[in-house]
Design an enzyme around this catalytic site. Sequence first.
Site, short mmCIF file in Angstrom:
data_model
loop_
_atom_site.label_atom_id
_atom_site.label_comp_id
_atom_site.label_asym_id
_atom_site.label_seq_id
_atom_site.Cartn_x
_atom_site.Cartn_y
_atom_site.Cartn_z
N LYS A 160 0.88 -1.17 0.00
CA LYS A 160 0.00 0.00 0.00
C LYS A 160 0.92 1.23 0.00
CE LYS A 160 -1.65 3.13 1.86
NZ LYS A 160 -1.37 4.53 1.44
N GLU A 219 9.71 2.11 10.92
CA GLU A 219 10.81 3.06 10.73
C GLU A 219 10.18 4.44 10.77
OE1 GLU A 219 13.96 2.92 10.58
OE2 GLU A 219 14.01 0.74 10.72
N CYS A 255 14.29 10.96 6.35
CA CYS A 255 14.23 10.62 7.77
C CYS A 255 15.59 10.88 8.42
CB CYS A 255 13.77 9.19 7.98
SG CYS A 255 14.59 8.02 6.93
N GLU A 293 10.18 16.38 14.66
CA GLU A 293 10.57 16.24 13.25
C GLU A 293 9.81 17.27 12.41
OE1 GLU A 293 9.41 12.60 10.98
OE2 GLU A 293 11.53 12.50 10.48
P1 NAI Z 1 2.05 9.21 7.17
O1 NAI Z 1 2.73 8.50 8.28
O2 NAI Z 1 0.66 9.69 7.39
O3 NAI Z 1 2.03 8.27 5.86
C1 NAI Z 1 2.91 7.20 5.61
C2 NAI Z 1 2.12 6.02 5.05
O4 NAI Z 1 1.20 5.58 6.04
C3 NAI Z 1 1.29 6.35 3.82
O5 NAI Z 1 1.29 5.25 2.94
C4 NAI Z 1 -0.10 6.54 4.40
O6 NAI Z 1 -1.12 6.30 3.48
C5 NAI Z 1 -0.12 5.52 5.50
N1 NAI Z 1 -1.07 5.78 6.57
C6 NAI Z 1 -1.51 6.98 7.05
N2 NAI Z 1 -2.42 6.80 8.02
C7 NAI Z 1 -2.58 5.46 8.18
C8 NAI Z 1 -3.39 4.65 9.02
N3 NAI Z 1 -4.22 5.18 9.91
N4 NAI Z 1 -3.29 3.31 8.91
C9 NAI Z 1 -2.46 2.74 8.03
N5 NAI Z 1 -1.68 3.46 7.19
C10 NAI Z 1 -1.73 4.81 7.26
O7 NAI Z 1 3.00 10.40 6.74
P2 NAI Z 1 2.62 11.74 5.95
O8 NAI Z 1 1.24 12.19 6.34
O9 NAI Z 1 2.91 11.55 4.53
O10 NAI Z 1 3.70 12.75 6.56
C11 NAI Z 1 3.54 13.29 7.86
C12 NAI Z 1 4.86 13.37 8.59
O11 NAI Z 1 5.37 12.05 8.76
C13 NAI Z 1 5.99 14.09 7.89
O12 NAI Z 1 5.95 15.46 8.11
C14 NAI Z 1 7.19 13.48 8.53
O13 NAI Z 1 7.45 14.10 9.78
C15 NAI Z 1 6.78 12.07 8.79
N6 NAI Z 1 7.30 11.15 7.74
C16 NAI Z 1 8.46 10.52 7.98
C17 NAI Z 1 9.02 9.71 7.03
C18 NAI Z 1 10.31 9.03 7.29
O14 NAI Z 1 10.97 8.63 6.34
N7 NAI Z 1 10.69 8.84 8.53
C19 NAI Z 1 8.39 9.50 5.73
C20 NAI Z 1 7.13 10.19 5.58
C21 NAI Z 1 6.63 10.97 6.57
#
Ligand code: NAI
Length: 507
Positions: free
Chosen positions: A175, A250, A284, A385
């Site tokens: 996903k 992660e 990250c 972050e």
């Molecule tokens: P997110 O954590 O919401 O999304 C990441 C993945 O999780 C996406 O595929 C999303 O569809 C999925 N997801 C979201 N809510 C979910 C749920 N309730 N159940 C299952 N899957 C779910 O991240 P987003 O909204 O893109 O970014 C928000 C913040 O997250 C960023 O500002 C950053 O701080 C952090 N982030 C960190 C990353 C890293 O590499 N450590 C990568 C992306 C975001």
Amino acid sequence: MDQGRTNYIGGEWRPAVSGETFVSVNPARTEEVLGTYARSQAEDVAAAVAAAQAAYPEWRRTPAPARGAILFRMGQLLEQHKESLARQMVHEMGKVLVEARGDVQEAIDMAYYMAAFGRLPNGYLVPSERPDMFCAAQRVPVGVVGMITPWNFPIAIPSWKMFPALLAGNTVVLKPAEDTPGLAVRFVELLVEAGIPPGVVNLVTGYGPEAGAALVESPGVAVISFTGSTEVGRLIAGRCGQLMKRVSCELGGKNAIVVLDDADLELALKGALWSAFGTAGQRCTAASRLLVHRSVKAQFRDALVERTRALRIGVGIDPEAQIGPVINREQLERIHQYVQIGQSEGATLLVGGRILDEPEFRPGCFYAPTVFDNMHMDMRIAQEEIFGPVTGIVEVNNLEDAITKANATQYGLSLSLYTRDVHRAFRAMQELEAGLVYINLPTSGAEIQLPFGGVKQTGNGNREAGWTAMDYCTEWKSIYVNYSSASELIRAQIDTQPDGQAPAPTD
Ligand code: NAI
Ligand code: MG
């Protein structure tokens, strides 16, 4: 891929059962729609999981070298299509072209690396305390692995999760992030071309709380691998705990670069610029804290501000551009909010601190590279972050103070230290609390043949990549074989000890 036929389930491209769709746009030109994708719900996820379960027995029995050969072909295909994938990534995710090529290169490296594991030892032969006994432990797959991935490394991250899982004999449901579904479709198309059998890799596009949550809930999924926000990671890990499901997270980072008074300042500056502003700070491993020794702070700060001003911001496909847009408007506003929080907390804004809205940036999600001075470790901007092109300088007095401050966050992904002193370097290597430690290098720039992941709240103890890549999606099976010709039961721990005679019956 038209009309949202972007779910790949059991070897067929299909739309969502509901027929609903969503679109992917170019973050540099938000009116440019790049594609229409299936907005999947629980019923789509259930079909994908069922297909993965059905394909599992045969895939598990396929010889590992044959599974590896498919990954090798995937590596060749990724190489062949590297440039077009990189260009598509610039459009869908926004990073600049050279970085997009690097993202694809990580997947190429991972494919070849994991392919080789198909012919490497897969266990241990272990001595037994008993005669005529064969003892071995073997790594075995777990079944269906659910993967929920972010948008910042749209090709590299799915490859880190998927190639080890496939090589180990698992089947997969992916996903991908709603911001980068197009690249996930391309990635799966290439896997199909490489020879992945129907049902072994399945794709469901859609939103996190819908398709993502359904994947977590699905009883047919044995393991969830997630990369993304700490907030969602906590939610998923909590739910997996209740469901007794394995989960690999992660999550966030609050990485720091330490610059000591004996550092090569030119080298440290280059590293700070790269780690703070590369990928517009959306890694990250991005360095959003610069811990600089007070005796070199003024010099470092002035040079950093000058070079930050000189950075070229633009559409990633422009070879002159060094920093592209951030992923979407929501993130753009979130970043700007953090800058306002920093100012209200008393940090000094030196450069940047604004959404770029000049005509050449409209309508796009561009943020000016931002540097704060006088950041303190108790500020929110030093703890949380930000995930954008924002960094801040914290003054440190000596090595001890630098290490204390570097460790003073809930996260522990990547920490770096610049010094020319071997004693200080080795002290830091021992004392820095992070999954990745760099000396005289920036916080970003991991190679795929080393474990990748963080300590403390960054993760839950798993490591991706390296020889540890298969740990999250495999279990150990211990096997005992008695090849003695005597009809005698020899019990471990009991009959192998002098006092182990079975007690004589008392009556
Ligand atoms: P997110 O954590 O919401 O999304 C990441 C993945 O999780 C996406 O595929 C999303 O569809 C999925 N997801 C979201 N809510 C979910 C749920 N309730 N159940 C299952 N899957 C779910 O991240 P987003 O909204 O893109 O970014 C928000 C913040 O997250 C960023 O500002 C950053 O701080 C952090 N982030 C960190 C990353 C890293 O590499 N450590 C990568 C992306 C975001
Ligand atoms: Mg989110």
